[in-house]
Design an enzyme around this catalytic site. Structure first.
Site, short mmCIF file in Angstrom:
data_model
loop_
_atom_site.label_atom_id
_atom_site.label_comp_id
_atom_site.label_asym_id
_atom_site.label_seq_id
_atom_site.Cartn_x
_atom_site.Cartn_y
_atom_site.Cartn_z
N ARG A 1 33.56 14.45 1.49
CA ARG A 1 33.53 14.30 3.01
C ARG A 1 32.25 14.99 3.79
O ARG A 1 31.89 14.87 4.79
CB ARG A 1 34.49 15.19 3.54
CG ARG A 1 35.88 14.39 3.20
CD ARG A 1 37.30 15.07 3.87
NE ARG A 1 37.23 15.10 5.31
CZ ARG A 1 37.45 14.35 6.01
NH1 ARG A 1 37.94 13.14 5.76
NH2 ARG A 1 37.49 14.45 7.28
N HIS B 1 31.74 9.69 4.86
CA HIS B 1 32.56 10.09 3.86
C HIS B 1 32.73 8.96 2.69
O HIS B 1 32.94 8.00 2.79
CB HIS B 1 34.29 9.85 4.30
CG HIS B 1 34.44 11.02 5.30
ND1 HIS B 1 35.52 10.96 6.26
CD2 HIS B 1 33.77 12.08 5.82
CE1 HIS B 1 35.50 11.66 7.28
NE2 HIS B 1 34.33 12.50 6.92
N GLU C 1 32.32 5.38 3.94
CA GLU C 1 32.79 4.81 5.39
C GLU C 1 31.63 5.24 6.06
O GLU C 1 31.40 6.56 6.51
CB GLU C 1 34.00 5.86 5.54
CG GLU C 1 35.24 5.90 4.57
CD GLU C 1 36.32 6.50 4.87
OE1 GLU C 1 36.31 7.28 6.13
OE2 GLU C 1 37.21 6.88 4.29
N ASP D 1 0.90 -1.15 -0.13
CA ASP D 1 0.03 0.06 -0.10
C ASP D 1 0.99 1.06 -0.09
O ASP D 1 1.50 1.56 1.07
CB ASP D 1 -0.93 0.07 1.13
CG ASP D 1 -1.69 1.36 1.24
OD1 ASP D 1 -1.55 2.06 0.35
OD2 ASP D 1 -2.29 1.42 2.36
N GLU E 1 37.47 11.78 -2.44
CA GLU E 1 36.95 11.54 -1.13
C GLU E 1 35.92 12.93 -0.89
O GLU E 1 36.52 13.88 -0.61
CB GLU E 1 37.80 11.09 0.11
CG GLU E 1 37.04 11.13 1.37
CD GLU E 1 37.87 11.16 2.55
OE1 GLU E 1 37.25 11.13 3.57
OE2 GLU E 1 39.14 10.67 2.45
N ARG F 1 41.89 17.63 5.87
CA ARG F 1 40.57 17.11 5.82
C ARG F 1 39.71 18.44 6.25
O ARG F 1 38.63 18.08 6.66
CB ARG F 1 40.83 16.14 7.09
CG ARG F 1 41.29 14.76 6.55
CD ARG F 1 41.46 13.77 7.78
NE ARG F 1 41.63 12.40 7.30
CZ ARG F 1 42.55 11.95 6.78
NH1 ARG F 1 43.57 12.68 6.60
NH2 ARG F 1 42.40 10.59 6.43
N GLU G 1 33.07 2.95 13.34
CA GLU G 1 33.01 3.03 11.75
C GLU G 1 33.25 1.50 11.10
O GLU G 1 34.10 0.93 11.74
CB GLU G 1 34.08 3.67 11.22
CG GLU G 1 34.26 3.87 9.67
CD GLU G 1 35.29 4.98 9.24
OE1 GLU G 1 35.24 6.01 9.81
OE2 GLU G 1 35.91 4.63 8.21
N GLU H 1 35.86 5.43 16.25
CA GLU H 1 35.97 6.67 15.82
C GLU H 1 36.37 7.88 16.88
O GLU H 1 36.43 7.47 18.09
CB GLU H 1 34.62 7.15 15.14
CG GLU H 1 35.08 6.97 13.31
CD GLU H 1 36.04 7.83 13.01
OE1 GLU H 1 36.47 8.95 13.72
OE2 GLU H 1 36.52 7.67 11.94
N GLU I 1 30.00 5.68 9.77
CA GLU I 1 30.27 6.02 11.03
C GLU I 1 28.77 5.89 11.64
O GLU I 1 27.82 6.08 11.02
CB GLU I 1 30.78 7.48 11.25
CG GLU I 1 32.32 7.62 10.58
CD GLU I 1 32.49 8.93 10.92
OE1 GLU I 1 33.78 9.15 10.49
OE2 GLU I 1 32.08 9.90 11.48
#
Length: 471
Positions: free
Chosen positions: A362, A266, A130, A54, A360, A340, A217, A209, A132
């Site tokens: 982020r 990431h 990745e 539904d 990458e 970073r 992670e 982490e 987390e």
């Protein structure tokens, strides 16, 4: 894992499966399911699907007067559910009822359309997220009657406000501590064992982490777009169930607590030739990061659309609690090799390794719908390639420490500071998505998210009483 309908039927028989969970993803990104008898599965049912849904009761799907929908199993995703005896799960595609074709707001349909589009352009993409998360012992909520007091309390065995065994993790000191300080190792280990044994994952790593209170992670091997999105949903499903088995709660909420790092996803992306033989992002002669001009254009596309992408990859009001300076979350639209604090970095762990060259991105967090997020990231990168969008010079300084004048001189923009601002950007910048995202899913998604922001804006935050009660 089965590779076709015949193998899936054999799998059901050999494992004495009695019940099968038909799983699909709603528009906000939550996994949904209905359980049916395994005896109902035939070769034909893998083609015709099951008229069991539904759609009017699923967020972002249909209205009450057009609600009959069909779930078509994807045999490659059939897997045993180890915590429920005699149960398997299979992910599904969503179709309109009445033989009206594929449902255009099925998130997996968008991922498949993105794969079709890239193939027509002569490319193949690989994604490696990745994920987390936090694993808490308990969370107490008081939100039913806000007038009597709104709030929550997190219980976490390794947190400095609770630990009773001396193995605490202080704020921002949770990166890589060995057990017994890392008290969630066994939970993560059980989760990756389940993912490996029952769901066909190749796990690359798992670790604690940076944040306290059970932040972890799990990283798995990269794959194609739709398959990677399936794996994200599967990982979340498995970890939540493993945590529940231990009487705990796993959450992929971006920022569940003040004062420590939030939870990101990431996302690594590489673009190859259609046959998968050449990584188009790799140039061994590039002195900066072995990144080709093609790769630079892909970076340029994501940077050009980063503010609009935020509405899809950082899709909740809570996402913007994470995207603030000082907590390793990107807030500035820039790129770099190892920086970073930039929204895109080009990992450079090894030199001369073609298969490892990628970007990458982020900004994403795991509250996003992975089918939509990966599709949108791909479309932004391909728009950069098609339009030859230059990303500008890389920024190899800590952007958090740059003055406003220096950031302006370098052309560094901010990401949106709220979901509403991100939705404004998506409404004004979505042409790059239209070869894959139909107008129906875009408008419905924006409407859903506008309603979310409107609802949360009406609730006073507990800290507002602390700041404004004496006004």
């Amino acid at each position: 894992m089965p590779s076709n309908a015949i193998e899936a039927l054999k799998f059901l028989k050999e494992n004495q499966i009695q019940w099968v969970d038909l799983q699909f993803t709603d528009l906000p990104g939550r996994l949904q399911h209905i359980t049916i008898p395994a005896a109902d599965f035939t070769e034909e049912s893998f083609k015709t699907g099951f008229g069991k849904l539904d759609g009017s009761s699923i967020k972002g799907f249909t209205t009450i007067y057009e609600s009959d929908m069909v779930l078509q199993p994807i045999p490659e995703t059939m897997a045993l559910v180890p915590w429920s005896q005699g149960v398997a799960r299979v992910m599904t595609r969503v179709f309109w009822g009445g033989a009206r074709g594929r449902f255009e707001r099925d998130p997996r349909f968008i991922a498949e359309e993105a794969e079709r589009y890239q193939s027509e352009q002569g490319y193949l993409s690989y994604f490696g997220p990745e994920l987390e998360f936090f694993v808490f012992d308990k969370v107490e909520l008081n939100v039913a009657l806000p007038q009597s007091g709104t709030g929550y309390k997190i219980y976490a065995r390794e947190a400095p406000w609770q630990t009773t065994n001396g193995h605490l993790i202080r704020y921002k000191e949770g990166y890589y501590p060995a057990p017994p300080v890392d008290q969630l190792f066994d939970v993560r280990l059980e989760a990756i064992n389940v993912l490996t044994k029952y769901f066909g994952f190749i796990i690359e790593a798992t670790h604690h982490e940076v944040a306290t209170a059970g932040q972890g992670e799990i990283d798995f091997m990269f794959s194609t777009l739709a398959d990677t999105a399936d794996k994200v949903q599967t990982l979340k499903y498995v970890l939540k169930n493993v945590a529940a088995k231990h009487g705990m709660i796993a959450t992929f909420m971006p920022k569940p607590m003040f004062g420590d790092n939030g939870t990101g996803m990431h996302t690594h992306l590489s673009l190859w030739t259609k046959d998968g033989k050449k990584n188009l992002m790799y140039d061994p002669n590039d002195e900066y990061a072995e990144l080709s001009q093609f790769g630079r254009y892909a970076v340029g596309g994501i940077l050009a659309h980063a503010r609009a992408l935020s509405a899809i990859v950082s899709p909740t009001v809570n996402s913007y609690r994470r995207l603030v300076p000082g907590f390793e979350a990107p807030v500035y639209v820039a790129w770099s090799k190892g920086n970073r604090s930039a929204i895109i970095r080009i990992p450079s762990y090894y030199k001369g390794m073609e298969k490892a060259k990628r970007l990458e991105y982020r900004a994403p967090d795991p509250s996003c719908n992975p089918y939509l997020a990966f599709s949108a990231i791909l479309m932004a990168a391909m728009d950069g390639v098609n339009k030859k969008i230059d990303p500008g010079d890389p920024v190899d300084e800590n952007i958090y420490h740059l003055s406003p004048e220096k950031k302006k001189a370098l052309g560094i923009k901010d990401l949106p500071r709220s979901l509403d601002e991100a939705l404004d950007e998506l409404e004004s910048d979505n042409e790059f998505l239209k070869p894959v995202f139909n107008s129906s899913i875009l408008s419905t998604y924006i409407d859903l998210k506008r309603e979310e922001t409107k609802t949360l804006q009406m609730y006073p935050h507990p800290m507002e009483l602390y700041y404004y009660l004496d006004s």
